[in-house]
Enzyme design. Structure first.
Site, short mmCIF file in Angstrom:
data_model
loop_
_atom_site.label_atom_id
_atom_site.label_comp_id
_atom_site.label_asym_id
_atom_site.label_seq_id
_atom_site.Cartn_x
_atom_site.Cartn_y
_atom_site.Cartn_z
CG HIS A 190 -1.92 -0.99 1.37
ND1 HIS A 190 -2.71 -1.36 0.30
CD2 HIS A 190 -2.38 -1.72 2.43
CE1 HIS A 190 -3.58 -2.28 0.70
NE2 HIS A 190 -3.40 -2.52 1.98
NE ARG A 231 -13.76 0.65 -5.23
CZ ARG A 231 -14.38 -0.02 -4.27
NH1 ARG A 231 -13.70 -0.38 -3.17
NH2 ARG A 231 -15.65 -0.35 -4.38
CE LYS A 237 -24.11 -1.93 -0.24
NZ LYS A 237 -24.67 -0.58 -0.47
#
Ligand code: A3P
Length: 313
Positions: A128, A150, A270
């Site tokens: 990261h 993203r 999700k």
């Protein structure tokens, strides 16, 4: 094909048990001005990382938290496994499992880099970190880097739910409080806009391929094909289908107890585009639109993210 599964589940379980006895203000430490969770990172590990020797055939997945790191990590690992099965006449052995190392570069104890020297090539390494915090050998040895990005509104939304779901990350009473931190350097692993702006400087390099969460959502077959081509891995139709099917959100969520243990549902929440519309106020939309323009508007990564498509109400 289940590679780093057990290690992730074990690490998360241990970190969560430790964090559950800690106060909110004890959860993070700062290294070079960026906050990290004490349960999984340490200053000793960061110091040891500086002299990490990358191999030219390592494969790096670079992604800010909540960009789909676990998703791409599985795709990469599956592609490497498929390719190894074809090129090596040896089957994987019990010894391989023993050698297995948690794939996140900056996560773990300071001795992990020594152990990593024993891992067979190619090593899939996840991080990261921003480029300036990575060991120099990665760039010197021209290691292939898959950069996953993203849209920032969904990253923030995902990070908010994640921070409230795991004890190792500071939780937030309100979305508004989280949003304020997300727009700052106080975020765990740093500010996403700075992340994009720093990585943008590498986006044109030959050994760096950028892929967006959204394009992979749109067409997984094409995304996997592009990644395989970048890595020089040829796939039969059957192998391609296997990697594509295993990486659907439903398949990964279903398998998450096995791969990520009791917290699987938090990692695979999700898996949608545009969930931000359930949280952002008009004022927050404006603030983020402005920050995006300021940091990456008109740049290669900025354009790649298709902000107008994915981040406008
Ligand atoms: P949401 O919270 O929006 O659901 P990371 O792995 O970097 O922590 O990113 C987590 C985000 O990626 C979560 O987003 C998670 O649901 C999503 N994700 C994980 N696997 C996915 C998949 N196979 N397809 C689509 N999204 C996925």
């Amino acid at each position: 094909m289940e590679k780093s599964g057990k290690k992730i589940a074990d690490l998360v379980d241990k970190a969560e048990a430790e964090a559950s006895t800690m106060r909110r203000d004890e959860l993070l430490f700062s290294y070079n001005g960026t906050p990290y969770p004490v349960t999984v990172c340490s200053p000793e590990t960061f110091r040891a990382l500086e002299s990490f020797e990358a191999r030219s055939d390592d494969i790096i997945l670079a992604a800010y938290p909540k960009s789909g790191t676990n998703w791409l990590s599985q795709i990469l690992t599956d592609l490497v496994t498929v390719s190894q099965k074809k090129t090596q006449d040896r089957e994987s052995s019990a010894n391989d499992e023993e050698l297995e190392e948690f794939p996140y570069l900056e996560v773990g104890d300071a001795e992990k880099y020594e152990r990593m020297t024993k891992l067979p090539s190619p090593r899939v390494i996840v991080t990261h970190l921003r480029p300036e915090n990575l060991p120099k050998s990665i760039f010197k040895n021209k290691v292939k880097i898959l950069l996953l990005i993203r849209n920032p509104k969904d990253v923030a939304t995902s990070y908010y739910h994640f921070s409230n779901g795991l004890a190792s990350f500071p939780s937030y009473e309100t979305w508004d409080d989280f949003f304020t931190d997300f727009m700052s350097k106080r975020m765990v692993w740093g500010c996403y806009f700075e992340y994009l702006s720093k990585w943008n400087k590498y986006a044109d390099e030959e050994n760096v391929m950028t892929i967006t969460y959204e394009e992979l959502k749109e067409n997984r077959v094409l995304g996997v094909q592009k990644i395989a081509a970048f890595l020089g891995i040829s796939l039969t139709e059957e192998e391609l289908q296997l990697v594509v099917e295993r990486s659907s959100f439903q398949a990964m969520k279903k398998n998450s107890q096995k791969t990520h243990g009791a917290f699987g549902d938090i990692f695979f929440r999700k898996g949608d585009v545009s969930d931000w519309k359930n949280l952002f106020s008009e004022d927050q939309n404006e603030k983020m639109d402005k920050a995006f323009e300021e940091y990456v508007g008109g740049t290669k990564l900025g354009k790649k993210l298709k902000y107008e498509v994915y981040c406008k109400a």
